[in-house]
Design a protein around this motif. Sequence first.
Motif, PDB file in Angstrom:
ATOM      1  N   ALA A 134       0.835  -1.209   0.000  1.00 41.83           N
ATOM      2  CA  ALA A 134       0.000   0.000   0.000  1.00 41.83           C
ATOM      3  C   ALA A 134       0.869   1.259   0.000  1.00 41.83           C
ATOM      4  N   ALA A 135       1.899   1.257   0.827  1.00 44.40           N
ATOM      5  CA  ALA A 135       2.771   2.436   0.926  1.00 44.40           C
ATOM      6  C   ALA A 135       3.535   2.630  -0.383  1.00 44.40           C
ATOM      7  N   ASN A 136       4.114   1.560  -0.889  1.00 47.29           N
ATOM      8  CA  ASN A 136       4.891   1.640  -2.137  1.00 47.29           C
ATOM      9  C   ASN A 136       4.030   2.197  -3.280  1.00 47.29           C
ATOM     10  N   ASN A 137       2.800   1.692  -3.372  1.00 44.75           N
ATOM     11  CA  ASN A 137       1.966   2.086  -4.504  1.00 44.75           C
ATOM     12  C   ASN A 137       1.360   3.477  -4.336  1.00 44.75           C
ATOM     13  N   LEU A 138       1.282   3.954  -3.099  1.00 45.80           N
ATOM     14  CA  LEU A 138       0.864   5.344  -2.894  1.00 45.80           C
ATOM     15  C   LEU A 138       1.937   6.288  -3.447  1.00 45.80           C
ATOM     16  N   VAL A 139       3.200   5.939  -3.242  1.00 46.14           N
ATOM     17  CA  VAL A 139       4.286   6.745  -3.817  1.00 46.14           C
ATOM     18  C   VAL A 139       4.164   6.766  -5.340  1.00 46.14           C
ATOM     19  N   ALA A 140       3.930   5.585  -5.920  1.00 47.31           N
ATOM     20  CA  ALA A 140       3.841   5.493  -7.384  1.00 47.31           C
ATOM     21  C   ALA A 140       2.682   6.337  -7.923  1.00 47.31           C
ATOM     22  N   ALA A 141       1.538   6.246  -7.266  1.00 48.74           N
ATOM     23  CA  ALA A 141       0.372   7.021  -7.713  1.00 48.74           C
ATOM     24  C   ALA A 141       0.655   8.515  -7.584  1.00 48.74           C
ATOM     25  N   ALA A 142       1.353   8.890  -6.506  1.00 49.05           N
ATOM     26  CA  ALA A 142       1.682  10.305  -6.285  1.00 49.05           C
ATOM     27  C   ALA A 142       2.624  10.821  -7.375  1.00 49.05           C
ATOM     28  N   ILE A 143       3.554   9.996  -7.798  1.00 50.83           N
ATOM     29  CA  ILE A 143       4.512  10.406  -8.840  1.00 50.83           C
ATOM     30  C   ILE A 143       3.780  10.714 -10.144  1.00 50.83           C
ATOM     31  N   ASP A 144       2.987   9.750 -10.615  1.00 52.97           N
ATOM     32  CA  ASP A 144       2.351   9.948 -11.920  1.00 52.97           C
ATOM     33  C   ASP A 144       1.302  11.051 -11.883  1.00 52.97           C
ATOM     34  N   ALA A 145       0.570  11.143 -10.770  1.00 54.62           N
ATOM     35  CA  ALA A 145      -0.428  12.211 -10.661  1.00 54.62           C
ATOM     36  C   ALA A 145       0.277  13.580 -10.674  1.00 54.62           C
ATOM     37  N   ARG A 146       1.400  13.650  -9.974  1.00 56.78           N
ATOM     38  CA  ARG A 146       2.130  14.926  -9.912  1.00 56.78           C
ATOM     39  C   ARG A 146       2.650  15.328 -11.293  1.00 56.78           C
ATOM     40  N   ILE A 147       3.195  14.376 -12.023  1.00 58.24           N
ATOM     41  CA  ILE A 147       3.694  14.684 -13.373  1.00 58.24           C
ATOM     42  C   ILE A 147       2.541  15.203 -14.236  1.00 58.24           C
ATOM     43  N   LEU A 148       1.396  14.521 -14.144  1.00 57.35           N
ATOM     44  CA  LEU A 148       0.225  14.933 -14.932  1.00 57.35           C
ATOM     45  C   LEU A 148      -0.252  16.323 -14.543  1.00 57.35           C
ATOM     46  N   HIS A 149      -0.378  16.561 -13.248  1.00 59.30           N
ATOM     47  CA  HIS A 149      -0.889  17.858 -12.795  1.00 59.30           C
ATOM     48  C   HIS A 149       0.066  18.990 -13.162  1.00 59.30           C
ATOM     49  N   GLU A 150       1.355  18.757 -13.008  1.00 60.82           N
ATOM     50  CA  GLU A 150       2.317  19.813 -13.360  1.00 60.82           C
ATOM     51  C   GLU A 150       2.289  20.105 -14.855  1.00 60.82           C
TER      52      GLU A 150
END
Lengths: 644, 644
Positions: free
Chosen positions: A176-192
Amino acid sequence: MFVAAVVICQHVVRSSRRWIQEQQYQPWRLRPLKLQPLSPVPSDIEISRAQTPKPISQLAQEIGLLPEELEAYGNTKAKVHLSLLNRLQHQPNGKYVLVAGITPTPLGEGKSTVTIGLVQALSAHLKLNSFACLRQPSQGPTFGVKGGAAGGGYAQVIPMEEFNLHLTGDIHAITAANNLVAAAIDARILHEATQSDRVNNCNHNNIQLLRLLEYTFDLTPEEIRAFVRLDLDPEKVTWQRVVDTNDRFLRKITVGQANTEKGHARQTQFDIAVASEIMAILALTDGLGDMRARLGRMVVGSSRNGQPITADDLGVTGALAVLMKDAIKPTLMQTLEGTPVFVHAGPFANIAHGNSSVLADKLALKLVGEEGYVVTEAGFGADIGMEKFFNIKCRTSGLTPDVVVLVATVRALKMHGGGPNVTAGVPLPKEYINENLQLVADGCSNLKKQIQITHLFGVPVIVALNVFKTDTQAEIDMVCRIAEASGASAAVQCHHWSRGGWGSVELAHAVKKVASQKNHFQFLYNLQDSIVEKIRSIAQKVYGADDIELSPEAQAKIDYYNQQGFSALPICMAKTHLSLSHMPEKKGVPTGFILPIRDIRASIGAGFIYPLVGTMSTMPGLPTRPCFYDIDLDPVTEEIKGLF
Amino acid sequence: MFVAAVVICQHVVRSSRRWIQEQQYQPWRLRPLKLQPLSPVPSDIEISRAQTPKPISQLAQEIGLLPEELEAYGNTKAKVHLSLLNRLQHQPNGKYVLVAGITPTPLGEGKSTVTIGLVQALSAHLKLNSFACLRQPSQGPTFGVKGGAAGGGYAQVIPMEEFNLHLTGDIHAITAANNLVAAAIDARILHEATQSDRVNNCNHNNIQLLRLLEYTFDLTPEEIRAFVRLDLDPEKVTWQRVVDTNDRFLRKITVGQANTEKGHARQTQFDIAVASEIMAILALTDGLGDMRARLGRMVVGSSRNGQPITADDLGVTGALAVLMKDAIKPTLMQTLEGTPVFVHAGPFANIAHGNSSVLADKLALKLVGEEGYVVTEAGFGADIGMEKFFNIKCRTSGLTPDVVVLVATVRALKMHGGGPNVTAGVPLPKEYINENLQLVADGCSNLKKQIQITHLFGVPVIVALNVFKTDTQAEIDMVCRIAEASGASAAVQCHHWSRGGWGSVELAHAVKKVASQKNHFQFLYNLQDSIVEKIRSIAQKVYGADDIELSPEAQAKIDYYNQQGFSALPICMAKTHLSLSHMPEKKGVPTGFILPIRDIRASIGAGFIYPLVGTMSTMPGLPTRPCFYDIDLDPVTEEIKGLF
């Protein structure tokens, strides 16, 4: 007034007395479970089921845990609070025993069963406080090829199905923790990529801060842009998603192909959950604060201008710590003979250090007390697992081992002596069934080399020969003789698999004797050595290579890590465990080779750099005939079938 | 001899007396936790942390559970054994109360808080045995947009962080089981494509069987091929992988792109874990045997010649049952006032039925006894959650509800009356802050319609107005008046959020009164009606549509399901919850519309067919400012910050 003072004094005296008492070594009042081994030895799950475990709260009480230090998970598992370390901080540590092995066959040579057999012998038969510290197995292989990992025969952790399945959810928390990091990375790239600096700032920081930057500090739009954006380079994301399933189709994937992701597709992969850096952190941390700091330092990729981006930069550290708050507590279970076991962490031995947790070892060392024993296991052969145990785990924990138990089998020695290939799922060739003293004698070269490796670290070694029923007395005697002649402090045969702790009493006596001697533990290299020097030390002194050879990628990474200030980390070699060299087919003691370093990666949060020697798979697959075909549950009795 | 007979008789008499006693209704000796509500109301996590929960073993004892029926997970959560159903099989059920709602704003109208407030009132204030049965929330939204789901204010489940995080691992178990099926599918396709019939057979079955087929039954190579291969069509795999993370980049992906997968790449997706069919099965099953059978029936895709392929065909059923063996036991927790709560299952309300588990309701109905109350919640508005509760959940369980509590808010009614848009994260327009009787009066059309829907099923309804501090007395009185005029058996205001159970005592009295009346529960349609008739019944009678319109895809699926014999399953509509119609912007009571059925899918294991009305997202995303920015852990006190 005077009366009050007397009462206070009495109270202080009583408290001190209790305090002193608490600090002293006390033999546990452990009630072992009786074992009546059958012959022939039944299947692991039959043996496990035939024994009724003690209530875990009873075991906890027997070994001196307070009720408030225990969190039961059902009646056979419990998490232990880290506050114990504080309560017992003045208690001297017990003896620290590492179980390592010679270079194994693909079938494994029984380090886990030796570990469990040894504590069964120490606790239940020699009546000495002792603890086994084991790794939690990945659930993926349980349903794939390997089956369970709770030991085997009459040296097991029970209930073995609890050990092999969800346990207390630590690997799920890591996922759960590992995949939260992954989701945060891709969402951040998209939002930026799709929102203005203003929106990015308002969301990632806050509107007041933006106004401060604009009006008070008079920053230019470019400066503000640099401030509010991480500017992660999608091509340089190193963080990967994980699942605890052997799912080979996730080895290389493309994500972000839905319309909602607006063309931001990129190629990536899933690893098996135990390969997550968060697992390596769990295994190396010494407390909540340290874990939170390490999680924050994890590097997930780099920005377009080459700066490392961390979990802290993503703002996800606190959430990760929250997800991991229970996983940090080791899980208490018991052996078949009712002696205590900690199960905690299980970092992938390929790309991480493959050792159980520092915290479990520390808690256990306090619980057994000065004259007790903690037996912990390092994955793979001694050239890998033990080397990392010393240079990474002991360096991190500050603990030093008293003795190494080196596990050997006649089967593996024959393979090193030139015997035919040993393959999982295929019947053993006759050389392994019948006596063959020449193969054994030749194969002892590997044993001798692994003994020498142990001595590099200044730690005495006992060879534990894990006896199979096809081994002859002449073969057994030969191994023990050569082992002692090669510098082992002792060499004993072990029959824990067929007899339980009783079959390992001789090993237990040897451990007791050798562990009481002083040793001169030392690391193999200094952290201040350059990355190349550290790798070369391991390659030459441990593996026996003539030298190392760096690929251009590896050299470029070294330059990058030097520049980023990561060069003082220890080295975690990612090398095959099937040979002392990088060539799995080279058995015995290969010489005259150059160790190729294909690439180098880093787990900055866990705190090591890992050179890749060849290709390391981080996602196992399911075979054509997976274990899950045989696994079932009886809906009435709730009994599990087919786990082994 | 004579003496022995007397002893036996006495024993029988004593046993019978105890047996009879056990079956009778007994008020619990529940010790409620005292509540002293503060004003203004603090944050949810502050309220949760200010209350010390009872040890879960104490609560279990208070409500009549035997120690051996409980598996503690720490001190505040415990799983309850299903054997309880057997022990209390002769105990009459308590009253069964469903909490549903009017069509909500995107903020939600507080069904969970009403549920919890009601049991706090019933148990702690009216001293009536009562149980709340809640869904386990997905962890994804906890770190994304929504925050926690443990209720709120002074009507909460505590500790709220335990409720919102891993709980007892059920969703993790579902993830593991779901993804094992996925890995098995792709591995099977690969192995069948790259190995001979002989290898496939030897591995998937056994060599003896192959010889039997070849030599005894004289099968042709084509017949053997048909026997040993599932021949899954990669284009027709309907099974998807899941994670419990809001990871939008997994909405559409390509897997199998590594060389080891030999060109067998295909496009697929991940869903959020609670969307797994295994979650729907967990919510609908009534025991281990039934769960195992349902898991085996799950259809994962179809063969190249159009036959459905199931989990049984993959040989994975037993392993799934083993992974789910603990998840099937409901988790016991407590409210802020120390009254019992079951948390169990949480199927996605979009594509599944969005109700908590049948097993939790059944266990609770036995535990409260004949004069007790079980309050369970259905997701979304009554047109969706309640309709599925009746037509799917009650049909499966055989239970019939005694009363429906329909939750309304002045805020949602104003929206239905023509008020401006309500959007998460944006301050409410002034219409929602100031008194506006006209908007309220107009919006009551939706309330009236939802009351009528409840009456379609022959169940009496109580309107619970969840009062906000901006609501005026005139607004409150108007809602209650219109509700009663529209056929509600009662309409009461609720102040549980600010006052705890004490604020819901009026609702509790109303429930007690109305639940004691006889009702005439009936389903909306017969299972033997055609799929089209069943969909039309729901569309016309519940949603108020003029008719339905099937896309060609939907029609083709209906033909396929008819041909496969799946037509007698109940219908689980996948429709927006923001309107009675399929158009989220149409508030109040939309009329004159045709409901478009875009596609139809089936969860054969769970046991329903789900028509898709528009596009349903099965994977939420992270917003630009996710909740996890605020979540943190104090490493010293171990307190969690930022969960709400």
